[in-house]
Motif scaffolding. Structure first.
Motif, PDB file in Angstrom:
ATOM      1  N   VAL A 137      19.240  62.325  78.118  1.00  0.00           N
ATOM      2  CA  VAL A 137      18.628  61.793  76.895  1.00  0.00           C
ATOM      3  C   VAL A 137      17.169  62.231  76.736  1.00  0.00           C
ATOM      4  O   VAL A 137      16.580  62.002  75.675  1.00  0.00           O
ATOM      5  N   MET A 138      16.573  62.836  77.749  1.00  0.00           N
ATOM      6  CA  MET A 138      15.143  63.084  77.711  1.00  0.00           C
ATOM      7  C   MET A 138      14.741  64.159  76.701  1.00  0.00           C
ATOM      8  O   MET A 138      13.747  64.007  75.979  1.00  0.00           O
ATOM      9  N   PHE A 139      15.504  65.239  76.609  1.00  0.00           N
ATOM     10  CA  PHE A 139      15.146  66.248  75.634  1.00  0.00           C
ATOM     11  C   PHE A 139      15.418  65.765  74.219  1.00  0.00           C
ATOM     12  O   PHE A 139      14.706  66.130  73.272  1.00  0.00           O
ATOM     13  N   ALA A 140      16.437  64.935  74.039  1.00  0.00           N
ATOM     14  CA  ALA A 140      16.667  64.314  72.730  1.00  0.00           C
ATOM     15  C   ALA A 140      15.477  63.435  72.348  1.00  0.00           C
ATOM     16  O   ALA A 140      15.024  63.436  71.200  1.00  0.00           O
ATOM     17  N   PHE A 150      22.736  68.980  75.178  1.00  0.00           N
ATOM     18  CA  PHE A 150      22.200  70.233  74.654  1.00  0.00           C
ATOM     19  C   PHE A 150      22.932  70.664  73.387  1.00  0.00           C
ATOM     20  O   PHE A 150      22.312  71.082  72.403  1.00  0.00           O
ATOM     21  N   LEU A 151      24.242  70.529  73.396  1.00  0.00           N
ATOM     22  CA  LEU A 151      25.048  70.988  72.260  1.00  0.00           C
ATOM     23  C   LEU A 151      24.975  70.051  71.068  1.00  0.00           C
ATOM     24  O   LEU A 151      25.068  70.488  69.913  1.00  0.00           O
ATOM     25  N   PHE A 152      24.822  68.759  71.330  1.00  0.00           N
ATOM     26  CA  PHE A 152      24.927  67.780  70.249  1.00  0.00           C
ATOM     27  C   PHE A 152      23.655  66.940  70.076  1.00  0.00           C
ATOM     28  O   PHE A 152      23.723  65.809  69.608  1.00  0.00           O
ATOM     29  N   ASP A 153      22.521  67.496  70.424  1.00  0.00           N
ATOM     30  CA  ASP A 153      21.253  66.815  70.235  1.00  0.00           C
ATOM     31  C   ASP A 153      21.025  66.597  68.732  1.00  0.00           C
ATOM     32  O   ASP A 153      20.921  67.563  67.976  1.00  0.00           O
TER      33      ASP A 153
END
Length: 365
Positions: A312-315, A112-115
């Motif tokens: 990894v899914m939201f990325a 979340f922070l480093f996408d």
């Protein structure tokens, strides 16, 4: 086929109660189901119309997990929970499940922070991010992230099923193990009716992961966990020669089946009848020596893969939205991503999950 145990000449009851065999094929099937879940999560980002997704029923793997859990818990604890006590039972389940809950939350926070494909973090205050993360660590539903579709656990979406798994374990430890199998059967019938109602009202049995379908998760865990317990309590172990390969094909037939006009009904029938049958077949089948390694690996990575892959899914979602890759590129991403995630799950199992569980088991023994 006859209903029997894996080894003669003991009866079904004697075999189940005295030897405590390990059902390697069921472990392996759990791994296959976890792999399908990963593919499903990749492809649901690409295909918002689930009828066009060849793995569009991959979410049913969770119901298979729930049913398998009910069988394994009853098999492992029905005859000893009274002696060990509910406190030790809860401690054992916490040691088994929670290390990966914590790691999944940490990985979700880092993602979340480093996408690299989104700037979601600045939209939230540090305090709110900390609270969302804390709720995830404690497995307390907190569906407040609109940009993450109000998942019960914004930092690690699959944790919704662990929440219901914990609920089922608590109810089992307090009361279910005490109940006669006929009462459990009655409860399962009621739960099946609730599941059918949820499926009919939503058009599918996919719910439970978000705030709008929260109680659908209760229907899913209630029936499937009870069904798994009943497979054990009624000693419904079907001796067969299907093996890991044959049963994998049968499992994939459900998870990869097409969508139907009465789709919700097809899903309910799979959950209510087909998955308990698969558990009975898996418990009664023999594992060939040449499949032992594959089955063992599949089983060991299943839970780590399930609890760590969503980082990894939201990325991937943000990458897809920005770049609109073609299907050839998506195919390579899914294939390579699956391989990497499986390798990572194995490393997590070896270097984190197993050592941490061993540490706490030794400490609290």
């Amino acid at each position: 086929m006859e209903t029997a145990t894996v080894e003669a000449p003991k009866t079904g009851t004697d075999q189940l109660k005295t030897t405590k065999q390990h059902f390697e094929i069921l472990d392996g099937l759990r791994g296959i189901a976890a792999i399908v879940v990963v593919i499903f999560h990749f492809l649901e980002i690409v295909y918002t119309d689930y009828s066009k997704n060849f793995a569009g029923h991959g979410f049913l793997a969770v119901d298979f997990f729930f049913c398998l859990s009910g069988f394994v818990i009853a098999y492992a604890y029905d005859d000893r929970i009274e002696k060990m006590g509910t406190g030790k039972f809860f401690r054992a389940r916490l040691i088994r499940l929670h290390p990966l809950v914590v790691l999944g939350s940490v990985l979700g926070l880092l993602s979340f922070l480093f996408d690299p494909f989104a700037a979601a973090a600045p939209a939230y205050s540090a305090g709110k991010i900390a609270l969302i993360f804390l709720m995830s660590i404690l497995v307390i539903p907190f569906p407040v992230m609109e940009d993450r579709f109000f998942n019960l656990f914004g930092m690690n979406a699959p944790a919704w099923s662990l929440f219901w798994e914990y609920v089922a374990n608590i109810v089992y430890g307090i009361i279910l193990w005490r109940l006669d199998k006929r009462i459990l059967l009655g409860l399962a019938v009621v739960a099946a009716a609730c599941l059918a109602y949820a499926g009919h009202s939503a058009g599918n049995v996919m719910g439970g992961w978000g705030k709008d379908t929260f109680w659908h998760g209760a229907a899913r865990i209630s029936f499937s966990f009870l069904a798994g317990m009943l497979v054990y309590r009624y000693h419904f172990i079907i001796k067969n020669k299907l093996g890991f390969t044959g049963l994998t094909v049968l499992l994939l037939a459900a998870l990869l089946m097409p969508w139907f006009k009465l789709n919700w009904l097809a899903e309910v029938l799979v959950v209510v009848f087909y998955f308990p049958l698969l558990i009975a077949l898996g418990a009664g089948s023999r594992l060939s020596p040449r499949m032992e390694g594959i089955c063992n690996f599949s089983g060991k990575i299943s839970y780590p893969l399930y609890m760590t892959h969503y980082a990894v899914m939201f990325a991937f979602l943000h990458y897809y939205q920005q770049n609109k890759p073609d299907m050839a590129t998506i195919s390579w991403i899914v294939i390579c991503g699956l391989i990497v995630l499986m390798a990572f799950a194995y490393l997590v199992m070896v270097f984190y999950d197993t050592p941490v569980r061993k540490y706490f088991s030794d400490k609290w023994k």
